[in-house]
Write an enzyme that holds these catalytic residues in place. Sequence first.
Site, short mmCIF file in Angstrom:
data_model
loop_
_atom_site.label_atom_id
_atom_site.label_comp_id
_atom_site.label_asym_id
_atom_site.label_seq_id
_atom_site.Cartn_x
_atom_site.Cartn_y
_atom_site.Cartn_z
N ARG A 59 0.84 -1.21 0.00
CA ARG A 59 0.00 0.00 0.00
C ARG A 59 0.87 1.26 0.00
O ARG A 59 0.55 2.25 -0.66
CB ARG A 59 -0.93 0.00 1.22
N ASN A 92 -8.39 8.34 6.53
CA ASN A 92 -7.54 7.74 5.50
C ASN A 92 -6.09 7.77 5.92
O ASN A 92 -5.63 8.70 6.59
CB ASN A 92 -7.72 8.49 4.18
N ASP A 94 -3.72 7.42 3.51
CA ASP A 94 -2.95 7.92 2.37
C ASP A 94 -2.55 9.38 2.63
O ASP A 94 -2.92 9.97 3.64
CB ASP A 94 -3.75 7.76 1.06
N HIS A 109 -6.41 7.78 12.02
CA HIS A 109 -6.11 6.35 11.89
C HIS A 109 -4.66 6.10 11.45
O HIS A 109 -4.34 5.02 11.00
CB HIS A 109 -7.07 5.68 10.89
N CYS A 117 8.27 2.65 16.31
CA CYS A 117 9.03 1.59 16.98
C CYS A 117 8.27 1.14 18.23
O CYS A 117 7.90 1.97 19.07
CB CYS A 117 10.42 2.10 17.37
N CYS A 136 15.12 -0.12 13.90
CA CYS A 136 14.63 1.24 14.17
C CYS A 136 15.82 2.20 14.08
O CYS A 136 16.84 1.98 14.75
CB CYS A 136 14.01 1.29 15.57
N SER A 177 -18.62 5.48 5.33
CA SER A 177 -19.83 4.67 5.38
C SER A 177 -20.58 4.78 6.70
O SER A 177 -21.69 4.29 6.83
CB SER A 177 -19.46 3.20 5.13
N ASN A 202 -21.69 11.85 0.11
CA ASN A 202 -21.35 10.43 -0.05
C ASN A 202 -22.01 9.89 -1.32
O ASN A 202 -23.01 10.44 -1.79
CB ASN A 202 -21.84 9.62 1.17
N ALA A 220 -17.72 12.44 -4.75
CA ALA A 220 -17.10 13.57 -4.04
C ALA A 220 -16.40 14.51 -5.02
O ALA A 220 -16.47 15.73 -4.87
CB ALA A 220 -16.12 13.05 -3.00
#
Length: 235
Positions: A59, A92, A94, A109, A117, A136, A177, A202, A220
């Site tokens: 990702r 998100n 990203d 999030h 670490c 690390c 959602s 939405n 959107a």
Amino acid sequence: MQQYRNIVILTGAGISAESGVATFRDNGGLWENHRIEEVATPEAFAADPVLVHNFYNMRRAQLPNVDPNPAHFALAKLEAELDGGCTIVTQNVDNLHERAGSQNVIHMHGELSKLRCNVCLTVHDWETDCFIDTPCPACDQNALRPHIVWFGEMPFFMDEIYGLLRSCDLFISIGTSGNVYPAAGFVSEVMRLGNAHTIEVNLEPSEGASLFTECRHGKAGDLLPDLVDEIIMRD
Ligand code: NAD
């Protein structure tokens, strides 16, 4: 539409869908072809850290291949042109809001482009792959994990977010959602105080659509540029 001085915008996977980033709920609970329990829980990382690192490596590697869309750019314009406070609280992971030019972004999030670490708790900016034996940079232990809030973990910056919700006069929820708490409860928190206008943007009515004072349904990227212009014109 009245003038607004304190705007909070909650964004979810739907705002990045038109950039080519897969949403989670849209495809039957699969996320990039993995069941969420396999890759997005602390238990999954403990059981199979190689799989979980690979999932997030994949990702993270996709990020340079996707671009912000008109919805991200519209929100950056709103922040730049509004004569007041405007904060994006995003679910998100990203970096499309930042790459569109938004500066006031809270990643509740976590972020794909960061690692943490587990020993010294240092958070590192990270653009490349990470493996179970990647040390690390701060403490040299092999204890790095994605800086992502997994299911069952506490989202980041909750005190700051609830403070913003309490003082906002406009709350806009975009591309989410309404299934994942605590974000799904933000509109109720705003409505409980009773002073703010609330708008859902939405593709379709979300679980909590009836809680909003106004709903705009569609893509959107189609809806946000006009909505932002309406808000700015009133400013
Ligand atoms: P979700 O997948 O549960 O819901 C996405 C919502 O967006 C749906 O209601 C869908 O109808 C709507 N949508 C789809 N395309 C749209 C468009 N073009 N315009 C407007 N709306 C559109 O996502 P969620 O509510 O964000 O919650 C799921 C969890 O998965 C979150 O924790 C989130 O962090 C995570 N997630 C993040 C990303 C990302 O970082 N881009 C991607 C997938 C999932």
